[in-house]
Enzyme design. Sequence first.
Site, PDB file in Angstrom:
ATOM      1  CG  ASP A   1      -1.991  -1.065   1.167  1.00  0.00           C
ATOM      2  OD1 ASP A   1      -2.296  -1.396  -0.035  1.00  0.00           O
ATOM      3  OD2 ASP A   1      -2.749  -1.151   2.295  1.00  0.00           O
ATOM      4  NE  ARG A  32      -4.166   3.373 -22.070  1.00  0.00           N
ATOM      5  CZ  ARG A  32      -5.138   4.255 -21.749  1.00  0.00           C
ATOM      6  NH1 ARG A  32      -5.820   4.714 -22.968  1.00  0.00           N
ATOM      7  NH2 ARG A  32      -5.113   4.968 -20.863  1.00  0.00           N
ATOM      8  CD  GLU A  85      -8.187   8.342 -20.947  1.00  0.00           C
ATOM      9  OE1 GLU A  85      -7.842   7.186 -20.558  1.00  0.00           O
ATOM     10  OE2 GLU A  85      -7.229   8.591 -21.885  1.00  0.00           O
ATOM     11  CD  GLN A  92      -3.589  -4.534  -7.375  1.00  0.00           C
ATOM     12  OE1 GLN A  92      -3.575  -3.345  -7.406  1.00  0.00           O
ATOM     13  NE2 GLN A  92      -4.813  -5.187  -7.091  1.00  0.00           N
TER      14      GLN A  92
HETATM   15  O1  F6P Z   1      -2.766  -3.868   2.812  1.00  0.00           O
HETATM   16  C1  F6P Z   1      -2.474  -4.490   2.076  1.00  0.00           C
HETATM   17  C2  F6P Z   1      -3.825  -4.896   1.250  1.00  0.00           C
HETATM   18  O2  F6P Z   1      -3.482  -5.672   0.101  1.00  0.00           O
HETATM   19  C3  F6P Z   1      -4.794  -3.846   1.108  1.00  0.00           C
HETATM   20  O3  F6P Z   1      -4.534  -3.173  -0.112  1.00  0.00           O
HETATM   21  C4  F6P Z   1      -6.144  -4.602   0.644  1.00  0.00           C
HETATM   22  O4  F6P Z   1      -7.231  -3.513   1.201  1.00  0.00           O
HETATM   23  C5  F6P Z   1      -5.932  -5.670   1.979  1.00  0.00           C
HETATM   24  O5  F6P Z   1      -4.821  -5.971   2.083  1.00  0.00           O
HETATM   25  C6  F6P Z   1      -6.661  -6.852   1.459  1.00  0.00           C
HETATM   26  O6  F6P Z   1      -6.430  -7.747   2.531  1.00  0.00           O
HETATM   27  P1  F6P Z   1      -6.867  -9.383   2.509  1.00  0.00           P
HETATM   28  O7  F6P Z   1      -5.855 -10.103   1.777  1.00  0.00           O
HETATM   29  O8  F6P Z   1      -6.754  -9.708   3.919  1.00  0.00           O
HETATM   30  O9  F6P Z   1      -8.192  -9.322   2.036  1.00  0.00           O
END
Ligand code: F6P
Length: 323
Positions: free
Chosen positions: A128, A155, A188, A255
């Site tokens: 984050d 895209r 955008e 991600q």
């Molecule tokens: O803190 C990292 C993160 O990936 C956040 O971006 C996301 O909101 C959260 O963890 C999701 O957590 P979990 O994998 O416990 O659902």
Amino acid sequence: MKRIAVLTSGGDSPGMNACIRAVVRAAVYNNMEVYGVRRGYNGMIKGDIFPMDSFSVSNIVQKGGTILKSARSMEFMTYEGRKKGYENLMNFGIEGLVAIGGNGTFTGAEIFFNEFGVPTVGAPGTIDNDLFGTDHTIGFDTAVNTALDAIDKIRDTADSHDRIFFIEVMGRDSGYIAIQSGLGGGAEMVMVPETDTSIEEVIDTLKSGWNRSKTSSIIVVAEGDEEGGAMEVAEKVRAHLPYADIKVTNLGHVQRGGAPTAFDRILASRLGAAAVKGLLEGRKNVMAGLINNEVVYTPFKDTITKSKPIHQDLINLVDILSV
Ligand code: F6P
């Protein structure tokens, strides 16, 4: 200090393994013994603690996830849980702790130190990038590049079909991934929890794009945006623009995985070693971070309570460059 332990806690992030490796190797280099704790604070409570050496961390610098596994421990939020954790650390003769994680991890470490006095130095492991006291957190760069790769691919298809895509990226309270991947991917518009963007503004941006003969648009939405996630925002926009061809993609946990970028491996290596150095210097209750390329130790209470706002210039730049 002769014996320390290392754990990873909270949401995993690419580069955590490189950081574990750095902690273990820096400890061995300094003639310390080092123990691993599995599944974050849960492992401390259960006594899931084991000795590590240089070879325990071979061939992990390039791997995503965390070999120590991770958890968000509910039990550590109770005094009884923390007491059990303390007793287990004492049974293993552990004198100091390196905690790799984010906000929740450092909140737990701060309370634990105030109650039981075990010195802890943190390393910022979260995709984050929302921690005060470091310019970058371990895993953020990789997550941005993963999101960017997806945005580039979307895209292509958005352009082929003259579509509007709302792409959701992670960040419950933080828009760092959204702003960086949006800027890098030529979005955008970017919607982040840190600033208010109304549905009217989204519609104006789309209409003004059409007026300038734009045939496709990408809007990156952080999951914690005040208008909702990408699905909710898309529904609200669709109600006003029923004729538009709107699609939604949620990038989700993709991600959080994958091989860390060179940037994250190097950051993780520097901060893992810095955490051990911090313990050796007698530091406690601080996070090792990198500010202007220098290691800086910031008290946990500041990393938890102080915010690291997204630079307004970056937000403005999205508008400027999508003209
Ligand atoms: O803190 C990292 C993160 O990936 C956040 O971006 C996301 O909101 C959260 O963890 C999701 O957590 P979990 O994998 O416990 O659902």
